[in-house]
Motif scaffolding. Structure first.
Motif, mmCIF file in Angstrom:
data_model
loop_
_atom_site.group_PDB
_atom_site.id
_atom_site.type_symbol
_atom_site.label_atom_id
_atom_site.label_comp_id
_atom_site.label_asym_id
_atom_site.label_seq_id
_atom_site.Cartn_x
_atom_site.Cartn_y
_atom_site.Cartn_z
ATOM 1 N N LEU A 167 -9.933 7.806 3.692
ATOM 2 C CA LEU A 167 -9.132 6.474 3.733
ATOM 3 C C LEU A 167 -8.960 5.778 2.224
ATOM 4 O O LEU A 167 -8.259 5.409 1.865
ATOM 5 N N PHE A 168 -10.195 5.408 1.666
ATOM 6 C CA PHE A 168 -10.503 4.824 0.563
ATOM 7 C C PHE A 168 -9.776 5.670 -0.711
ATOM 8 O O PHE A 168 -9.173 5.092 -1.363
ATOM 9 N N LEU A 170 -7.584 7.708 -0.688
ATOM 10 C CA LEU A 170 -6.184 7.859 -0.342
ATOM 11 C C LEU A 170 -5.611 6.416 -0.708
ATOM 12 O O LEU A 170 -4.666 6.639 -1.425
ATOM 13 N N ALA A 171 -6.257 5.209 -0.398
ATOM 14 C CA ALA A 171 -5.900 4.074 -0.941
ATOM 15 C C ALA A 171 -5.519 4.143 -2.653
ATOM 16 O O ALA A 171 -4.945 3.770 -3.236
#
Lengths: 533, 127
Positions: A167-168, A170-171
């Motif tokens: 997720l990180f 992806l950010a």
């Protein structure tokens, strides 16, 4: 429209079966799987002829919406998924644990796996993978046995930590590109002026995906999860045969996405070699049947990774073909292990003897899988291993493939000791559905071996041909390895105390956390160096 | 000169850098704590860091949400908020599932320690 069917039908059917708890519903689920298989085969042929299908959900533009895209690779994986789920339902038609709750989770997992194969939006991929992690951990601890509780918990915590890394990453990707669609990001990738700025998102994403695929320092959760003693064998089949491939599939897509700016193939080649070698070394040291098969999965993943990251087209398709082949033979071996465990009431390989006498038919099918995984001529493993090798001519990697194959042969010689000797129980009966499931898989092992190159040439529109003398050389190499393996096992390994007692390398949550941190630091700094040099 | 240094210091303490630090504090908890509940908390801290990062990326000063007030001179990017809401929901449900599993595990093993739980399982394995 057809793409929605693959994702929605299993989930809706699972809910329906959960609400109507009748034994007959199992047959309904099986019928559904059969029709899904037919539908996915139709979809596959359609896509080969007409090119990829793409849908954007909610009629948004591709930048803001969630897009689903089905190309040849995705169609092949969807067909594989519906096939393996169908065989699992066939195998478990008469089993007691197949109650409505189990079928519910099982079908929901199928819907999620299908979505992973279809989705092209990174965030959607994250959500689906997170949900499937929860479903898988529930399936692992389905029987609430004391060991499976620990294994399920370990699986849940480590995989969620990995997905937080994802997720990180992806950010970071969103910050750089302003979109989450993998195709659009891939198309814009060449515009990045300073490839060094991609090192951090690359490191984050690859740490997340690497744990899902069980690359070298991050594989410690896999044997626990795939070989939990009390989990039903069809759960192991799905995890080892199919669910690991979701990780590999994500790896293929993300590698493709970064390819215009960041080529880290040499790095993955080294990781692949190390994963393959360590995997088979640990597999040799196992006493537990399921544990050995789980470590064998790690070793084969190393081979697949080598094929994909080789940089050559032929090896790449060899790796993709090995994904499909491995799904078939490893599923068959886990089904076989499930039959053995339920009949002999033990998982210890040294205590099981005389299997060939007690169930000859099933044993023959297991032989097909073993010949497939060890790369015997005419069986499916030989083709994919030949293709993986073909871009490595004369380099260390070629010897590494041969060495990993030698290791595979050695632990399957150890495994094959269970067929020897007389049977204390006499003939053991296996119900007809289990026999049918095993037969389909066994025949497919041979069939994929005979038609492997034709499939690659026609499906991916990339001509591969087996050089006759090259194949003969590989066949000779197989027999030589088999002879060396027999010699080594008979003279050396069988007498080693440590091999007979069994050993394993097990990390707890802290250990996996530390290896994840190290892998992240290594990946980021290596990507930075590659981008700058 | 002194003032410039001060400004640099203050600029360094922005939401993005803070979120990265929070993420790695959570990761430290995952690597170093043996208590199962603390591990679950550490996961929460990690996802908290990511959420802060999402909220702070691509923010232009003076931007406004492009709803209710018609034309906006500088519209804010609405996508990160949508993503963050989903991430929060996923994070909460994951924490809930992990805690429920922990309760089941505690009833079986009677410990909150990873190492003891692992030993416990090994002993059961030998039987």
């Amino acid at each position: 429209m057809i793409l929605y069917t693959f994702m929605l039908i299993p989930a809706v059917a699972g809910l329906l079966i959960y609400l109507v708890p009748k034994r007959q519903m199992l047959w309904l689920a099986f019928g559904l799987q059969a029709s899904l298989l037919v539908l996915s085969a139709y979809n596959f042929v359609f896509i080969i002829n007409n090119g990829p299908i793409e849908i954007v959900l909610g009629n948004f533009t591709k930048v803001a919406g969630i897009s689903l895209r089905c190309d040849t690779l995705a169609a092949a994986m969807i067909m594989l998924a519906s096939f393996i789920f169908m065989v699992c339902f066939l195998f478990g038609l008469l089993d007691k644990f197949m109650n409505n709750l189990f079928i519910f989770f099982f079908l929901v997992l199928q819907a999620l796996v299908m979505t992973i194969f279809l989705s092209r939006d990174l965030f959607n991929l994250y959500v689906v993978t997170e949900v499937s992690t929860i479903v898988v951990s529930v399936l692992i601890m389905f029987k609430k046995d004391s060991r499976s509780l620990y294994d399920g918990m370990l699986y849940l915590i480590t995989n969620i930590a990995a997905m937080t890394f994802f997720l990180f990453g992806l950010a970071f990707v969103y910050r750089i590109f302003g979109t989450l669609d993998m195709d659009l990001i891939g198309a814009k990738m060449h515009l990045v002026e300073d490839a060094g700025s991609l090192a951090v998102p690359f490191g984050f994403l690859m740490t997340g995906v690497g744990l899902k695929c069980a690359f070298l320092p991050l594989f410690s959760w896999l044997p626990n999860a795939h070989a939990t003693p009390s989990a039903p064998s069809i759960v192991s089949v799905i995890l080892s045969g199919l669910y690991v491939k979701c990780g590999i599939y994500m790896f293929i897509r993300i590698r493709e996405m970064f390819l215009p700016a960041l080529i880290a193939d040499d790095l993955f080649l080294i990781i692949g070699i190390a994963t393959g070698i360590l995997g088979f070394m640990l597999a040799i040291g196992q006493k537990d049947i399921k544990m050995m098969l789980a470590y064998s999965t790690i070793s084969q993943i190393g081979l697949i990774l080598m094929g994909i990251a080789s940089g050559g087209q032929t090896s790449y398709y060899g790796g993709v073909l090995h994904v499909l082949n491995h799904a078939v033979f490893k599923s068959l071996l886990f089904l076989f292990a499930g039959i053995l465990i339920s009949k002999y009431q033990t998982r210890d390989m040294t205590k099981i003897r005389g299997v060939f006498k007690s169930m000859p038919y099933v044993s023959i099918m297991a032989f097909a899988a073993m010949l497939g995984i060890t790369g015997a001529p005419l069986f499916n493993g030989s083709i994919s291993k030949y293709l993986i090798e073909s871009n490595f001519k004369g380099s260390i990697a070629e010897y590494a493939v041969i060495f990993i194959n030698l290791g595979t042969i050695i632990y399957f010689i150890k495994f094959s000791q269970i067929f020897r000797g007389g049977s204390p129980h006499g003939r053991v009966s296996v119900d007809i559905w289990k026999k049918a499931a095993v037969t389909i898989m066994g025949i497919l092992c041979l069939l994929m071996g005979l038609t492997g190159t034709v499939v690659i040439s026609n499906v991916f529109h990339y001509r591969v041909s087996l050089d006759f003398w090259g194949y003969v050389k590989n066949t000779a190499m197989f027999f030589a390895s088999a002879a060396i393996g027999l010699l080594l096992y008979g003279r050396f390994f069988r007498k080693l105390e440590i091999i007979n007692k069994g050993f394993s390398l097990e990390l707890g949550v802290n250990g996996i956390g530390i290896s994840m941190t190290l892998f992240f630091i290594f990946m980021t700094s290596a990507a930075y160096v590659i981008a700058r040099v | 000169m002194q003032k410039l240094k001060e400004e640099k210091k203050i600029n360094f303490i922005n939401a993005q850098n803070t979120s990265i630090i929070i993420f790695f504090i959570g990761l430290y908890g995952l690597c170093a704590r043996r208590n199962i509940i603390k591990t679950i908390i550490a996961l929460g801290i990690m996802s908290g860091g990511v959420i802060l990062f999402f909220l702070s990326i691509n923010r232009t000063p003076g931007s406004m949400p492009p709803i209710f007030i018609g034309e906006v001179p500088v519209p804010a990017d609405p996508l990160p908020q949508a993503l963050v809401i989903t991430a929060i929901v996923v994070g909460i449900s994951v924490t809930a599932v992990a805690l429920i599993m922990f309760i089941a595990m505690y009833h079986k093993y009677g410990t909150t320690n990873w190492v003891k739980a692992m030993k416990h399982r090994m002993e059961r394995d030998k039987e």
